[in-house]
Each structure stands twice: as structure tokens, then as C-alpha cells.
Design a protein around this motif. Sequence first.
Motif, PDB file in Angstrom:
ATOM      1  N   VAL A   1       1.197  -1.169  -0.251  1.00  0.00           N
ATOM      2  CA  VAL A   1       0.186  -0.302  -0.373  1.00  0.00           C
ATOM      3  C   VAL A   1       0.948   1.418  -0.157  1.00  0.00           C
ATOM      4  O   VAL A   1       0.558   2.448  -0.826  1.00  0.00           O
ATOM      5  N   ARG A   2       1.599   1.602   0.796  1.00  0.00           N
ATOM      6  CA  ARG A   2       2.970   2.818   0.767  1.00  0.00           C
ATOM      7  C   ARG A   2       3.287   2.805  -0.309  1.00  0.00           C
ATOM      8  O   ARG A   2       3.040   3.791  -0.933  1.00  0.00           O
TER       9      ARG A   2
ATOM     10  N   GLN B   1      -1.200   3.448 -14.390  1.00  0.00           N
ATOM     11  CA  GLN B   1      -0.998   3.195 -13.594  1.00  0.00           C
ATOM     12  C   GLN B   1      -0.916   1.830 -14.104  1.00  0.00           C
ATOM     13  O   GLN B   1       0.411   1.547 -12.784  1.00  0.00           O
TER      14      GLN B   1
ATOM     15  N   PRO C   1      -3.791   6.257  -7.216  1.00  0.00           N
ATOM     16  CA  PRO C   1      -5.415   6.899  -6.330  1.00  0.00           C
ATOM     17  C   PRO C   1      -5.461   5.879  -5.742  1.00  0.00           C
ATOM     18  O   PRO C   1      -5.775   4.335  -6.284  1.00  0.00           O
ATOM     19  N   ASP C   2      -5.928   6.099  -4.547  1.00  0.00           N
ATOM     20  CA  ASP C   2      -6.971   5.022  -3.504  1.00  0.00           C
ATOM     21  C   ASP C   2      -5.862   3.715  -3.356  1.00  0.00           C
ATOM     22  O   ASP C   2      -6.559   2.930  -4.052  1.00  0.00           O
ATOM     23  N   ALA C   3      -5.398   3.635  -3.183  1.00  0.00           N
ATOM     24  CA  ALA C   3      -3.831   2.727  -3.207  1.00  0.00           C
ATOM     25  C   ALA C   3      -4.245   1.103  -1.903  1.00  0.00           C
ATOM     26  O   ALA C   3      -4.683   0.051  -3.070  1.00  0.00           O
ATOM     27  N   THR C   4      -5.098   1.535  -1.363  1.00  0.00           N
ATOM     28  CA  THR C   4      -5.780  -0.014  -0.489  1.00  0.00           C
ATOM     29  C   THR C   4      -6.550  -0.314  -1.719  1.00  0.00           C
ATOM     30  O   THR C   4      -6.739  -1.852  -1.606  1.00  0.00           O
TER      31      THR C   4
ATOM     32  N   ASP D   1       1.148   3.879  -2.821  1.00  0.00           N
ATOM     33  CA  ASP D   1       0.730   5.216  -2.928  1.00  0.00           C
ATOM     34  C   ASP D   1       1.956   6.127  -3.139  1.00  0.00           C
ATOM     35  O   ASP D   1       2.059   7.671  -3.869  1.00  0.00           O
ATOM     36  N   ARG D   2       3.292   5.932  -3.274  1.00  0.00           N
ATOM     37  CA  ARG D   2       4.546   6.455  -3.233  1.00  0.00           C
ATOM     38  C   ARG D   2       4.320   7.250  -4.748  1.00  0.00           C
ATOM     39  O   ARG D   2       5.305   8.221  -5.127  1.00  0.00           O
TER      40      ARG D   2
END
Length: 324
Positions: free
Chosen positions: A129-130, A155, A138-141, A133-134
Motif C-alpha cells: 500500500v505504501r 497506472q 490513487p486509493d492504493a488500499t 501510494d508512493r
Amino acid sequence: MLHVQDLNVSLAGANRDIPIVRDVSFELGPGRSLGIVGESGSGKSMTALALMRLLPGAIRATGKIGLEAHQLLAMSEQEMCSVRGNKIAMIFQEPMTSLNPLQTIGRQVAEPMILHKGIDRAAAKNEAVRLLDRVGIPDATRRLNVYPHQLSGGQRQRVMIAIALSCSPRVLIADEPTTALDVTVQRQILDLLRELVSETGMALIIISHDLGVIGEMVDEMLVMYGGHVVERGQADRVFQAPSHPYTRRLLEAIPRFGMPRHERLRTIPGSMPEIGTVSKSCIFAGRCDLVSSDCLLAPPPFVPVGAAHVAACIRAERAMEPVQ
């Protein structure tokens, strides 16, 4: 950190080995970046695959590839599996064919950390997830549970970068990282790579047809033609004073800001020599506008043309006229 000496790549033939890449040598330190440029078929991607020990079928590499304390070409495949994706990682040209269509994004990002770092799946999921996001997903979870076909091209490219970065490699190879992306996404990807080099101190190798990308991104560059390195040096020096006729012609083919609409870009006549061609003269002689009888006698040696700048051309001084 990365030391490549006399790297040769060849295809095993019935009667003789067919050369694909010949005598590539360079060094790359922490936090430094290298660009490899040339036309399709010049040997750029084969060089990258050789560094990763991912050459297909009967194609093999010889020479020396040193990565910190490791000699990659001397390692067994089992030993190499502990290095590949861990110490050295690669972003491949086309994410849609490199990502597994049957596995979720989250699982593909987490897998290298589970294999190489030995962390459990819950911790790997949190780190995935980190990373997503890095790299700007968007909305990584929520995206952990989607499949590659559910993402856009930009993406998917970001996911490939996240996978490559998951084990904090010392060397990252990006093979045409902006291919088929629109200009805005290209800019975001390049900015991300630049930030990662600055923040982590990893070494970066970028392979690209786009000389604009190379000129903006790298410290040093190799120009390849027909499987040979024909020019090597600091990127700003090569752009300011190209010393091989091939490099000069590549730069002359770049559109210039403000050029008249009716003005045609210069092209290089002829075509790249076939793979496996063994030339007893300069490999570029058949397409060179500076060719002389001396060029046909033997392959040219590297000629120093400046500080840490060499070109494989006996008429390098004639090729050093500034590109307008």
C-alpha cells in the motif's frame, strides 16, 4: 557499485556463435544515472537483459558484470534468484505483458518482499500500500485487489515501478519507461524516477529512443549501433559535442523548437546491419557521410575526445561540429 567489463551477448548457432552485443563496458556508482540510446536493433534491451541474467533460449553472455560483491555471470541461477529483484531490478517495456493477468496488483507488489525479505503477508500488504501510494496510485488500499487489465497504461507502469522498488534495489533498469504514455504521464513517471534516485541513492539505467528523455534524466550515456558502443561520455558533453557521426545524426533528427514548418528533419540513409553481422571495417561505414578509405580497413578504436568522453571513430574531430 555496478561494473561491466567486455560484456558480449551471442546466439549459439549451428556452425558459430552469432554476435548480438559486443564489448560493452561501463561503471555506475550510487546515485548516478546512465542512458543507453540507439535505433531499434542496436542491442540496448539485450544489454539490459544480460545484466539481469534474463537472456532467452540459446542466447548467452560472457564478460564480467560486478554488482557490489557479486559477479553475476559467475553465479548459478539459484544464486541469481536471490539477487534479481532484490539487488538489481528492472522495469520492462510493456507492463501489460510483464504483469501477471491472473494475480491481483497487491499480490504482485508484495511477492518480492515475501521472497527476498522474509516478511509475512500482512506486513508485505501494508508495504505494498505504501509503495503504490508512493508511485502515485490513487486509493492504493482498494487497488490492491484489482487486476492489471483494470488499470490504465500509466497506472500499470507505476505498478511496475512499485514492484521494482519493493526490495530497495541498488540498481534499477528502466527499459523504455515512458513508451505509449501520454506527455503528462511521461512527465510524472520521469519526475518519480528522478526523486527515487535522489532519495534512495540507487543507480539508474534508462534505455530509450527518446533523446530528450536521456538528455534530461542521466549523468552519463552510451550510444549503441549494431551491437557496439560507438560513443560514451558525460551526457551534457555528448549532447554539446557529439563525436561519432551516428550520434550527430541522431541529434540532428530531433525536432527543434521554433523550426520552420516546411523544414524536414534529417534522416540517416540506409538501415541497421543485420544481427550477427561481423564487420571488418567501421560498423557505421555504410551509412556515414564522413566515411573515408581508412574507415574500411579495420574497426576503429575508441578515440579520446575529452574528459571521460570517447568515440569509436577515426574522424571524430570532423563529427564534433555543434548540432544546430
